[in-house]
Write an enzyme that holds these catalytic residues in place. Sequence first.
Site, PDB file in Angstrom:
ATOM      1  N   LYS A   1     -14.689   2.584  14.528  1.00 57.57           N
ATOM      2  CA  LYS A   1     -13.491   1.763  14.768  1.00 57.57           C
ATOM      3  C   LYS A   1     -13.003   1.910  16.197  1.00 57.57           C
ATOM      4  CE  LYS A   1     -12.031   2.002  10.053  1.00 57.57           C
ATOM      5  NZ  LYS A   1     -11.187   2.671   9.090  1.00 57.57           N
TER       6      LYS A   1
ATOM      7  N   LYS B   1     -12.805  -1.527  18.127  1.00 57.99           N
ATOM      8  CA  LYS B   1     -11.485  -2.057  18.479  1.00 57.99           C
ATOM      9  C   LYS B   1     -11.155  -1.823  19.954  1.00 57.99           C
ATOM     10  CE  LYS B   1      -9.981  -1.481  13.707  1.00 57.99           C
ATOM     11  NZ  LYS B   1      -8.946  -1.891  12.787  1.00 57.99           N
TER      12      LYS B   1
ATOM     13  N   ASN C   1       0.840  -1.198   0.000  1.00 61.33           N
ATOM     14  CA  ASN C   1       0.000   0.000   0.000  1.00 61.33           C
ATOM     15  C   ASN C   1       0.877   1.250   0.000  1.00 61.33           C
ATOM     16  OD1 ASN C   1       0.423   0.874   2.852  1.00 61.33           O
ATOM     17  ND2 ASN C   1      -0.466  -1.145   3.244  1.00 61.33           N
TER      18      ASN C   1
ATOM     19  N   ASP D   1      -5.349  -5.743   5.026  1.00 65.65           N
ATOM     20  CA  ASP D   1      -6.446  -6.547   5.594  1.00 65.65           C
ATOM     21  C   ASP D   1      -6.452  -7.963   5.020  1.00 65.65           C
ATOM     22  OD1 ASP D   1      -7.533  -4.646   7.324  1.00 65.65           O
ATOM     23  OD2 ASP D   1      -8.409  -3.591   5.609  1.00 65.65           O
TER      24      ASP D   1
ATOM     25  N   LYS E   1       8.328 -17.967  -9.026  1.00 62.35           N
ATOM     26  CA  LYS E   1       7.731 -16.787  -9.658  1.00 62.35           C
ATOM     27  C   LYS E   1       6.597 -17.232 -10.587  1.00 62.35           C
ATOM     28  CE  LYS E   1       8.840 -12.950 -12.650  1.00 62.35           C
ATOM     29  NZ  LYS E   1       9.752 -12.460 -13.649  1.00 62.35           N
TER      30      LYS E   1
HETATM   31  O1  C5P Z   1     -10.058  -0.947  10.233  1.00 62.18           O
HETATM   32  P1  C5P Z   1      -8.915  -0.154   9.710  1.00 62.18           P
HETATM   33  O2  C5P Z   1      -7.943  -0.990   8.913  1.00 62.18           O
HETATM   34  O3  C5P Z   1      -9.274   1.086   8.976  1.00 62.18           O
HETATM   35  O4  C5P Z   1      -8.159   0.333  11.048  1.00 62.18           O
HETATM   36  C1  C5P Z   1      -7.001   1.083  10.999  1.00 62.18           C
HETATM   37  C2  C5P Z   1      -6.223   0.867  12.278  1.00 62.18           C
HETATM   38  O5  C5P Z   1      -6.164  -0.519  12.587  1.00 62.18           O
HETATM   39  C3  C5P Z   1      -4.786   1.312  12.144  1.00 62.18           C
HETATM   40  O6  C5P Z   1      -4.335   1.777  13.396  1.00 62.18           O
HETATM   41  C4  C5P Z   1      -4.064   0.037  11.728  1.00 62.18           C
HETATM   42  O7  C5P Z   1      -2.708   0.083  12.124  1.00 62.18           O
HETATM   43  C5  C5P Z   1      -4.849  -1.020  12.459  1.00 62.18           C
HETATM   44  N1  C5P Z   1      -4.942  -2.304  11.756  1.00 62.18           N
HETATM   45  C6  C5P Z   1      -4.429  -3.458  12.336  1.00 62.18           C
HETATM   46  N2  C5P Z   1      -4.544  -4.660  11.695  1.00 62.18           N
HETATM   47  C7  C5P Z   1      -5.171  -4.740  10.510  1.00 62.18           C
HETATM   48  C8  C5P Z   1      -5.715  -3.604   9.909  1.00 62.18           C
HETATM   49  C9  C5P Z   1      -5.572  -2.406  10.551  1.00 62.18           C
HETATM   50  O8  C5P Z   1      -3.854  -3.357  13.420  1.00 62.18           O
HETATM   51  N3  C5P Z   1      -5.261  -5.929   9.914  1.00 62.18           N
END
Ligand code: C5P
Length: 405
Positions: A336, A340, A211, A277, A287
Site C-alpha cells: 500500500k 498509494k 465499521n 471502500d 426506509k
Molecule cells: O487500502 P486500505 O483501505 O487498507 O488503506 C488504508 C489507508 O487508506 C488508510 O490510511 C485509509 O485512511 C486510507 N483510505 C482512503 N480511502 C479509502 C480507503 C482507505 O483514504 N477509500
Amino acid sequence: MSNNSKNIVLGICAGIAAYRMYDLINELKKLNHNVTVVLTHDAKNFVNELTLKVLSSNNVYSDMFDPKAQSKPMHIELADKADIVLVAPATADFVAKAAGGICDELLTSILIATKAKVYVAPAMNVNMWNHFTTQKNVETLVTKLGYTMIPPEDGDLACGYSGIGHIASNEKILNVILHKDSEAGLLSGKKVLITAGGTREQIDPVRYIGNKSSGKMGIAIADVAYDMGAEVVLVTTTPCDRPYQVIEVEAAQEMQEVVEAEFDNSDALIMAAAVSDFRPMVVSKQKIKKKNEDVTIELTRNPDILEIIGRIKKDHQIVIGFSAESENLEKNAKEKLVKKKIDMIIANDITNKDIGFSSDNNSVILLTKDGGKETLPRQPKVQIARYICNKLAEMFNNIKETRKV
Ligand code: C5P
C-alpha cells in the site's frame, strides 16, 4: 535556578515503588530541577520524610493544613508553583480519585488546582491495573484531562504476581517528563490535516454501512500535533470538542471533498480514518420496508482518498496512511505504501483484541518509503501518537536538510 530548570512537584503514593523516588529526586537535582515532594498520607509507610527532605533540599508536604504554607492555602501554593506535577508511583486509588475529581488530601487537591503539565506513572498489581475501572479512569486522565501516562511495564511484581504493573524505569520517567517540554514547538508553523473515525455510507434514512473504528487513534494524533504547536484540522466522523478546527463528516465522499479542499495548503496529511471502500449504489429516500423476500444492496467503489492525495502531493508535503491488516501485516502494508505513493504507513494487526479498534492501546509497525521499519510494542494510543508526531517532525527536518544540499 537556571532558565531550563523546572519546579517539579513530585506526588508519591503508597506503593512499594515509592523507594525508587529517592534516586529520581537525585537525578532531577543533578539536572538542576527544583523538586518538592508531596506524600499521600499512606505513602509515609513506604518512604522516609527526612530522607526525602534532605535529598530534595525542600520541605516535604502531606498535610492540607500545614502551617508551613505561606500566604496561600498549601494546595494552591504548590499547584501554582509547579511547572510540572509528576505522580509516581500512582496507585489505583489515586488514579480513581484523580479521574473523579476527589480532593480528599493534599496531593489530589493540588491536581485539581494546578494548571501545570501532569504526568502519572502508575504501579500496582496486574489485576488492579487491568481492572475495568482502573482502565476507564486512566482513559479519563489521558483523554479528558490531558495528563500524560508513563505506563507501567511488564515484569515480576512485589506482590508475587508477574505481569503489567511494574513502575516505568526512572530513566523512562525522566525522558518523558523532560523531553515533552522540548517537543512543544516541534510542529509549529506546520498545518497538519488528520482524519479520524469510520465512515458511514447511507443505505436509507436510518441505515448505513459502517465499521468498528472509534476514532481514538486519529483524535490522539490531532491532540498531540496540536500540543506540538501545529495548526490542526481534524476531519472526523466521531464528534469531539477541541481547541483546534474540527470538521465533522459522515461518508467517504464527504471526507474526500473536505480533505481535497484542505490539503492544498497543508504541510501534512495523516489518514487515520477507516474509510469504507464501498457505498450503496442507490440511497433509498424512504426506509426500506421489511418484506418476505431477501433484499440485495448493490455496492459501488468509493474513491481511495489516500491514493488520490498520493498522486497530487507536492515534494514539501508529507502523507501518512494507516493499514489495518488481518494477515501478512508487513507485506500488505508495504504494497500500500508503494501503490498509494505515500511517505509512511502505520500497520496494525486487527486480529489482536487487546489492540486496535476501540481499544485505548495499539501496537504498530511504521514503514517509510525509504525502507525504514520501526516496531512499537503495545502501548496507549496517545504514546503511539506522540511517536508518530515526532517522526513527522523528523521528516519535515529531512525535507529542509535535503533542500539545503
Ligand atoms: O487500502 P486500505 O483501505 O487498507 O488503506 C488504508 C489507508 O487508506 C488508510 O490510511 C485509509 O485512511 C486510507 N483510505 C482512503 N480511502 C479509502 C480507503 C482507505 O483514504 N477509500
